[in-house]
Write a protein that holds these residues in place. Structure first.
Motif, mmCIF file in Angstrom:
data_model
loop_
_atom_site.group_PDB
_atom_site.id
_atom_site.type_symbol
_atom_site.label_atom_id
_atom_site.label_comp_id
_atom_site.label_asym_id
_atom_site.label_seq_id
_atom_site.Cartn_x
_atom_site.Cartn_y
_atom_site.Cartn_z
ATOM 1 N N THR A 80 0.891 36.251 90.094
ATOM 2 C CA THR A 80 0.674 37.236 89.029
ATOM 3 C C THR A 80 -0.098 36.598 87.879
ATOM 4 O O THR A 80 -0.876 37.273 87.200
ATOM 5 C CB THR A 80 2.024 37.790 88.526
ATOM 6 N N HIS A 137 2.436 40.902 92.255
ATOM 7 C CA HIS A 137 1.806 40.648 93.549
ATOM 8 C C HIS A 137 2.811 40.758 94.693
ATOM 9 O O HIS A 137 2.563 40.256 95.773
ATOM 10 C CB HIS A 137 1.112 39.273 93.548
ATOM 11 N N HIS A 138 3.943 41.398 94.431
ATOM 12 C CA HIS A 138 4.924 41.623 95.495
ATOM 13 C C HIS A 138 4.775 43.050 96.038
ATOM 14 O O HIS A 138 4.451 43.960 95.294
ATOM 15 C CB HIS A 138 6.354 41.455 94.968
ATOM 16 N N ASP A 190 5.540 31.318 87.693
ATOM 17 C CA ASP A 190 4.556 32.403 87.728
ATOM 18 C C ASP A 190 4.957 33.527 86.776
ATOM 19 O O ASP A 190 4.114 34.100 86.080
ATOM 20 C CB ASP A 190 4.401 32.930 89.156
ATOM 21 N N ASP A 225 3.265 29.080 92.688
ATOM 22 C CA ASP A 225 3.336 30.230 93.605
ATOM 23 C C ASP A 225 2.391 30.066 94.800
ATOM 24 O O ASP A 225 2.609 30.670 95.840
ATOM 25 C CB ASP A 225 3.030 31.551 92.871
ATOM 26 N N ASP A 277 5.248 40.132 87.258
ATOM 27 C CA ASP A 277 5.761 39.428 88.442
ATOM 28 C C ASP A 277 6.961 40.133 89.078
ATOM 29 O O ASP A 277 7.727 39.523 89.812
ATOM 30 C CB ASP A 277 6.123 37.965 88.099
HETATM 31 MN MN LIG Z 1 4.881 35.359 91.457
#
Ligand SMILES: [Mn+2]
Length: 401
Positions: A193, A168-169, A84, A223, A146
């Motif tokens: 991401t 996306h965390h 990702d 992912d 990411d």
């Molecule tokens: Mn990721």
């Protein structure tokens, strides 16, 4: 008809970090792995489309930069990049070059170990610079994918500034006082991401070439486990569109990468070392030649019938690396790894996957042995605590018995 992603899914940097619940680790112990779906994100960029906001931020960055570095951007991601991270790097590279007419370099930090990730790099012939030997003063801005600047497994230069983040965390609690990032697109309700970068390319009207489509597809595929977890409508659209445009023989080759001799040595070692205690398989491997083998062995054992969770570990360089997998019938990975680690090291996880790391000052055999004894004791205590009558965990059985 493919569904379009809701624009409202972009998270504001001003939102306060909510707790991960009662099982959340203190911020300084968390590794930075994805967290489960999160609702309630708010729109941002003042109603401007994200891609147009980014275009404006990069133009402003160029205008305020010296002429030697104007229009040159550095794209970075976390250490030991996964598909990702690499897919998002390639998507952003295409956007900057073809969508905005800027120059850019993608640089990675740390060695890529896992066979699928090495296969992605080699099969798609990705052009990546080594961060350590990159002269960062030759760029007017840094863009991060990411990951986020405050994450521990991420290295960003003091200058030039980070001008954009795509991730996306969940943001770490500790980044409250961090530098303001002009373009911060963090969407914790997305599976990958790479899907965010797909959206920017789509909205900028940039056609995907085969290589970029393949890289983005692999990012979303791994992912989201082929859209089986954390997949939003945008992930679905991006997965399908990038697969259509990708290089299918190469995508297949990346999914079935050649494995090193050391992989098979580790399988043999893990098979003799692993013990089954009721629903748990525990494989503490001593010193390993490749830290990714720990996660690979955890995946390998979880498929055994009757196994509900796996704890695999191994010492690599100055750390003891731990991987935990569960099939949910035994509980979620995140609270489980917290209990297995006791008070040691740092960890993170979501759903059925968790990872941890214990730093070792003296990585000798006796230190490794004592860490493994503590991990085994803690894991067996989890089983005893969860059994109805509080009985002791069953004795470990070899897998060939
Ligand atoms: Mn990721």
């Amino acid at each position: 008809m493919l569904r379009r992603a809701p624009r409202s899914s972009v998270r504001t940097s001003a939102m306060t970090e909510t707790s991960n619940g009662p099982t959340a680790a203190p911020a300084d112990r968390r590794l930075d792995l994805p967290h489960p779906l999160d609702e309630g994100a708010a729109p941002r960029f003042g109603g401007t489309a994200p891609v147009e906001h980014l275009r404006g931020v990069l133009s402003a960055c160029c205008e305020s930069s010296a002429s030697e570095v104007r229009g040159r951007f550095l794209i970075l991601t976390h250490m030991g990049p996964d598909p990702d991270a690499l897919g998002a790097c390639e998507g952003l590279r295409l956007l900057l070059e073809k969508g905005f007419g800027h120059d850019c370099v993608v640089a990675t930090h740390g060695k890529v170990h896992r066979a699928e990730n090495v296969a992605l790099l080699e099969t798609l012939e990705l052009d990546l610079a080594d961060y350590e030997s990159t002269d960062v003063s030759g760029f007017c801005g840094v863009l991060l994918v990411d990951t986020q600047p405050a994450f521990r497994h991420t290295v960003v230069p003091a200058a030039p500034a980070v001008v954009a983040v795509f991730d996306h965390h969940r943001s770490p609690q500790s980044d409250a006082g961090a530098r303001e990032i002009p373009h911060e697109d963090v969407r914790v309700d997305l599976g990958a991401t790479s899907s965010i970068l797909f959206e920017y390319l789509r909205d900028a009207g940039v056609a995907l070439d085969e290589r970029t489509a393949s890289a983005l597809f692999c990012g979303i595929r791994y992912d989201t486990a082929d859209l089986s977890r954390n997949a939003s409508p945008l992930d679905e659209e991006a997965y399908i569109e990038t697969f259509k445009l990708g290089d299918r023989p190469r995508i297949a080759a990346i999914d079935n990468p050649p494995l090193s001799r050391s992989y098979y040595r580790h399988v043999a070692q893990a098979l003799t070392t692993a013990r089954q205690h009721g629903p748990l398989i525990i494989a503490l491997l001593g010193r390993v030649e490749n830290p990714e083998h720990v996660a690979e062995m955890a995946d390998f054992f979880l498929r055994m019938k009757g196994c509900s969770w796996v704890v695999a570990g191994g010492a690599f360089e100055e750390s003891y690396v731990l991987s935990l997998r569960t099939d949910y019938s035994f509980g979620k990975a995140y609270p489980l790894i917290e209990r297995v680690l006791g008070d040691e090291g740092s960890f993170g996880g979501h759903g059925h996957i968790a990872g941890g790391r214990i730093p070792m000052e003296d990585p000798g055999q006796s230190a490794i042995g004592s860490i493994e004894r503590r991990l085994l004791k803690n894991a067996l205590a989890v089983i005893s605590a969860s059994s109805e009558d509080g009985a002791e965990a069953p004795d470990g059985r070899r897998l060939d018995e």
